[in-house]
Scaffold this motif. Structure first.
Motif, PDB file in Angstrom:
ATOM      1  N   ARG A 213       0.842  -1.201   0.000  1.00 39.93           N
ATOM      2  CA  ARG A 213       0.000   0.000   0.000  1.00 39.93           C
ATOM      3  C   ARG A 213       0.880   1.255   0.000  1.00 39.93           C
ATOM      4  O   ARG A 213       0.594   2.217  -0.722  1.00 39.93           O
ATOM      5  CB  ARG A 213      -0.919  -0.006   1.209  1.00 39.93           C
ATOM      6  CG  ARG A 213      -1.932   1.143   1.211  1.00 39.93           C
ATOM      7  CD  ARG A 213      -2.824   1.104   2.440  1.00 39.93           C
ATOM      8  NE  ARG A 213      -3.565  -0.149   2.502  1.00 39.93           N
ATOM      9  CZ  ARG A 213      -3.402  -1.062   3.455  1.00 39.93           C
ATOM     10  NH1 ARG A 213      -2.508  -0.870   4.420  1.00 39.93           N
ATOM     11  NH2 ARG A 213      -4.112  -2.170   3.445  1.00 39.93           N
ATOM     12  N   THR A 214       1.939   1.227   0.772  1.00 40.97           N
ATOM     13  CA  THR A 214       2.863   2.365   0.808  1.00 40.97           C
ATOM     14  C   THR A 214       3.478   2.598  -0.564  1.00 40.97           C
ATOM     15  O   THR A 214       3.588   3.750  -1.032  1.00 40.97           O
ATOM     16  CB  THR A 214       3.971   2.121   1.843  1.00 40.97           C
ATOM     17  OG1 THR A 214       3.387   1.980   3.147  1.00 40.97           O
ATOM     18  CG2 THR A 214       4.971   3.268   1.859  1.00 40.97           C
ATOM     19  N   TYR A 217       0.747   4.104  -2.882  1.00 41.42           N
ATOM     20  CA  TYR A 217       0.458   5.509  -2.602  1.00 41.42           C
ATOM     21  C   TYR A 217       1.578   6.423  -3.069  1.00 41.42           C
ATOM     22  O   TYR A 217       1.335   7.579  -3.438  1.00 41.42           O
ATOM     23  CB  TYR A 217       0.219   5.706  -1.102  1.00 41.42           C
ATOM     24  CG  TYR A 217      -1.107   5.175  -0.613  1.00 41.42           C
ATOM     25  CD1 TYR A 217      -2.123   4.830  -1.494  1.00 41.42           C
ATOM     26  CD2 TYR A 217      -1.342   5.003   0.751  1.00 41.42           C
ATOM     27  CE1 TYR A 217      -3.333   4.336  -1.042  1.00 41.42           C
ATOM     28  CE2 TYR A 217      -2.558   4.511   1.217  1.00 41.42           C
ATOM     29  CZ  TYR A 217      -3.546   4.178   0.314  1.00 41.42           C
ATOM     30  OH  TYR A 217      -4.734   3.675   0.760  1.00 41.42           O
TER      31      TYR A 217
END
Length: 243
Positions: A213-214, A217
């Motif tokens: 997810r990091t 993003y």
């Protein structure tokens, strides 16, 4: 059942081995050695996604991966329900089942994460080839040493942060199993999913999801079903270096 891949007759296989990933067995072979290896009328076999290569104890072949990605699971404490596993990914140019060259009963669970084309060769015949062709033997030994060193850098640094470890593995997959789009510069990794990544790194699935997810993003990757699109491999290597 797996089927013979009609596009992978010996004449079709003569070209392309030198385009396999750096350090792989097929990449290390000279054109002369590759032609010598194919003299036994070796042919490609195609396996569908989620099929297993027949690397059980009753199988007597080694397999050269021509195209695709496989997940290999070893069971150091024994193959029983819930047993701990050691998971690795192998891609184009790699030889799998190499333990059968020294132990006929060696087995490892090998699942195709994509449609996968392999070139089977009986372990007995392959050993004869190695004894007759020192250059082929050296190519195999050097490729296995390259693979061991890569495994150490990618899979075993358990003290490093999960984000760095996930980035390291994705950069490795981009280099060894990715398809680069020359128009966009992005590299697509097809086959491994989040659970496969978690198993390979021995991380919880939730921890792996947080790391991915990091990266999403930040715009470094896109994550799809059993596919990662890497927009900036250098950024993954930047994280890989701990910077």
């Amino acid at each position: 059942m797996p089927s013979i891949a009609p596009a992978n007759r010996p004449t079709d296989l003569l070209l392309g081995h030198e385009k396999k990933p750096e350090g792989s067995f097929l990449r290390r072979l000279s054109a002369e050695d590759w032609r010598f290896l194919l003299e036994g009328d070796l042919r490609g076999r195609s396996f569908a996604q989620d099929e297993h290569l027949p690397l059980g104890r009753d199988d007597r072949n080694v397999y050269m991966i021509w195209d695709g990605v496989v997940r290999q699971d070893r069971f150091p404490l024994g193959d029983w329900a819930g047993a701990p596993t050691i998971t690795r990914f192998r891609g184009g140019g790699q030889l799998v089942g190499e333990a059968k060259l020294i132990a006929s009963d060696s087995a490892v669970r090998t699942r195709c994460l994509t449609r996968t084309v392999v070139i089977p060769c009986s372990a007995r015949r392959f050993n004869v080839l190695l004894s007759r062709r020192t250059e082929v033997e050296l190519a195999l030994l050097r490729s296995l040493e390259d693979r061991n060193r890569s495994d150490e850098l990618v899979y075993t640094l358990t003290t490093r942060p999960p984000l760095e470890r996930t980035s390291r593995l994705l950069a490795h997959l981009a280099d060894t199993a990715g398809t680069r789009d020359p128009r966009t510069g992005s590299t697509t990794i097809t086959g491994p999913g989040q659970k496969d990544i978690a198993a390979a790194l021995q991380l919880a699935v939730s921890t792996t999801e947080n790391a991915l997810r990091t990266l999403r993003y930040s715009g470094v990757i896109e994550a799809r079903y059993r596919q990662f699109v890497v927009h900036d491999v250098d950024a993954l290597r930047h994280l890989d270096a701990g910077n």
